[in-house]
Design a protein around this motif. Sequence first.
Motif, PDB file in Angstrom:
ATOM      1  N   GLY A 122     -66.848  35.895  -6.494  1.00  0.00           N
ATOM      2  CA  GLY A 122     -68.032  36.403  -5.796  1.00  0.00           C
ATOM      3  C   GLY A 122     -67.923  37.771  -5.153  1.00  0.00           C
ATOM      4  N   HIS A 133     -61.758  38.425  -1.628  1.00  0.00           N
ATOM      5  CA  HIS A 133     -62.192  38.102  -2.989  1.00  0.00           C
ATOM      6  C   HIS A 133     -60.996  37.777  -3.870  1.00  0.00           C
ATOM      7  N   HIS A 159     -70.548  34.042  -8.106  1.00  0.00           N
ATOM      8  CA  HIS A 159     -71.762  34.337  -7.340  1.00  0.00           C
ATOM      9  C   HIS A 159     -71.716  35.798  -6.863  1.00  0.00           C
ATOM     10  N   ASP A 319     -78.430  31.000  -1.517  1.00  0.00           N
ATOM     11  CA  ASP A 319     -77.516  29.867  -1.601  1.00  0.00           C
ATOM     12  C   ASP A 319     -78.260  28.530  -1.624  1.00  0.00           C
ATOM     13  N   TYR A 337     -66.993  25.435  -3.178  1.00  0.00           N
ATOM     14  CA  TYR A 337     -67.223  26.837  -2.823  1.00  0.00           C
ATOM     15  C   TYR A 337     -65.931  27.410  -2.266  1.00  0.00           C
ATOM     16  N   GLN A 343     -67.189  32.075   6.660  1.00  0.00           N
ATOM     17  CA  GLN A 343     -68.501  31.592   6.200  1.00  0.00           C
ATOM     18  C   GLN A 343     -68.663  30.075   6.357  1.00  0.00           C
ATOM     19  N   PHE A 347     -72.004  27.702   5.159  1.00  0.00           N
ATOM     20  CA  PHE A 347     -72.005  26.630   4.164  1.00  0.00           C
ATOM     21  C   PHE A 347     -72.343  25.275   4.775  1.00  0.00           C
TER      22      PHE A 347
HETATM   23  N1  ARG Z   1     -70.510  37.761  -2.246  1.00  0.00           N
HETATM   24  C1  ARG Z   1     -70.082  36.929  -1.154  1.00  0.00           C
HETATM   25  C2  ARG Z   1     -69.181  37.726  -0.213  1.00  0.00           C
HETATM   26  O1  ARG Z   1     -68.649  38.745  -0.598  1.00  0.00           O
HETATM   27  C3  ARG Z   1     -69.340  35.714  -1.604  1.00  0.00           C
HETATM   28  C4  ARG Z   1     -70.163  34.724  -2.412  1.00  0.00           C
HETATM   29  C5  ARG Z   1     -69.669  33.329  -2.238  1.00  0.00           C
HETATM   30  N2  ARG Z   1     -70.467  32.343  -2.903  1.00  0.00           N
HETATM   31  C6  ARG Z   1     -71.634  31.888  -2.478  1.00  0.00           C
HETATM   32  N3  ARG Z   1     -72.263  30.977  -3.180  1.00  0.00           N
HETATM   33  N4  ARG Z   1     -72.179  32.325  -1.368  1.00  0.00           N
HETATM   34  O2  ARG Z   1     -68.990  37.333   0.911  1.00  0.00           O
END
Ligand code: ARG
Length: 577
Positions: A122, A133, A159, A319, A337, A343, A347
Amino acid sequence: MADPVHALSRAFQEAITAAFGAEHAGADPSLRRSSHADYQANAAMALGKRLGRPPREVAAAIVGALQLGGICRKVEIAGPGFVNLTLEDAYLTRELADTASSGRLGIAPAAQPETVIVDYSGPNAAKEMHVGHLRSTIIGDALARVLEALGHRVIRQNHLGDWGTPFGMLIEHMLDLGEAAASQELSVGDLDAFYRQARAKFDGDPAFAERSRRRVVRLQGGDEQTLGLWRQLVRESTRYFESVYRRLGVTLTEADFAGESFYNPMLLDVLAELGQKGLARESEGALCVFPAGFTGKGGEPLPLIVRKQDGGYGYATTDLAAIRHRLTTVGAQRLIYVVGAPQSQHFAMVFATAREAGWLRPPARAEHVAFGSVLGADKKMFKTRSGDTVKLSDLLDEAVERATKVVREKNPELDAEAAGAVARAVGVGAVKYADLSSDRIKDYVFDWDRMLAFEGNTAPYLMYAHARIRSIFRKAGVESPRGVGITVGEPAERALALELLRFGAVLEDVAATLEPHRLCGYLFELAGSFTTFYERCPVLRAESEEVRRSRLALCDLTAEVLAKGLGLLGIEAPERM
Ligand code: ARG
């Protein structure tokens, strides 16, 4: 299931039920390896307490009811009420043959295969992937591989952050640079410079900021020319991410990209459904969901904003659309996830909302596989010396460069081509293993010397252990034996055999807990058991041809399990090092 612990546990549970009644059927047999026998069961301790009877007496009652014919040759009560268990040699030989011959190494296909979605990596378009990442990519890929090995249908989902207000300024900046120059900059992975320049103009140049805002409106309105420019921007950064995935040897492909923009066409339906179900309401001009149980510092309900004041949709809306799609359209039973710990609340709120909306219902379940940060030697966030985000391709260059030195020192005889391939495998493997082998929820310190060491719980140590076993066969000029019966006599030999039989159960444990460090710990112990075995039990010079063949088969099985285990972590196991 090859691990004898399974058969023993079952027998203990049946004996406990027979001796004390069905209400104790769930009692934990508490089986572990023992230094006095193969295993010991400590069930009588807890059970004795519960029943108010001396544990030794309880142990005697259990042993009296135990049916271990064919499995154990000796069952003894020791000390205050431990039960020591020694396996029947023939049983051990049979289980080892089973493990070796099927080629599955004791990996039993799941009784109920599930459709599992693993959401990992993602990164965000037109931005450098950061170490978060990288962690997500490495951990997610290992989990996907393990779940697949257990027979689940795994759907990988990347994602990608490819939508939202920054794209207005990014597109305008691309137009200013000229599309060709912009493509060039993005494809070599200079994503942060590109983003920073756009940001600087946005903050310092009101005319540019105005253009950017108008561009966002056109993008969201579906203007064809704007969409074309946006696609180009996303395509260039996707290409860069793919090059990083290839170097890392992760299994993510282009087909797994389902960025935020993928869910755009679903957003209105999601809002409508949340409205119908009475879950969304206006608050300060925004549309919000207030899932039960989430409150702020003052006890006020916390909102998940599904439509912002300006009418735009954000991360949370996407999401929600994604979880609804994954559960109701794809029909997945398990959603994973792999995203950093910051985060967690996001979630938890998305999952709670999905439950309230009726999309997420047992047996389906959603899990946030959270992880900590990568720290530098100074115990602060891992950054370059100048304080910038570490560019992943630079990090991998350095890994291979350092590994080249280490590999050359270890084995100067390796020819240049082999050395190059080994250095690549060791460099990338070391980075991955350092990440996977620590308890993921904790922060860990990024330490080149430690991860590249040939001692300790590291990739080079395990890769070398594997290559060394392979070299036994090469040096002796013998083929890896297949279908040869393994008989174990010496204690070190027996310990290695019992360790080998655990492999399948360890993978199941990883699949249940989503903690890859359990597999790392197992492989490290296995390599240690092998070293002890190899020190104490002559293989090529064994006392008889029969013992020699059996020991060679044991070596071969160890190498197979090491290679398979490393492979499931996404790490190569070269034949020679
Ligand atoms: N693009 C997001 C980030 O850099 C992470 C995505 C994670 N996946 C999701 N379904 N939100 O923080």
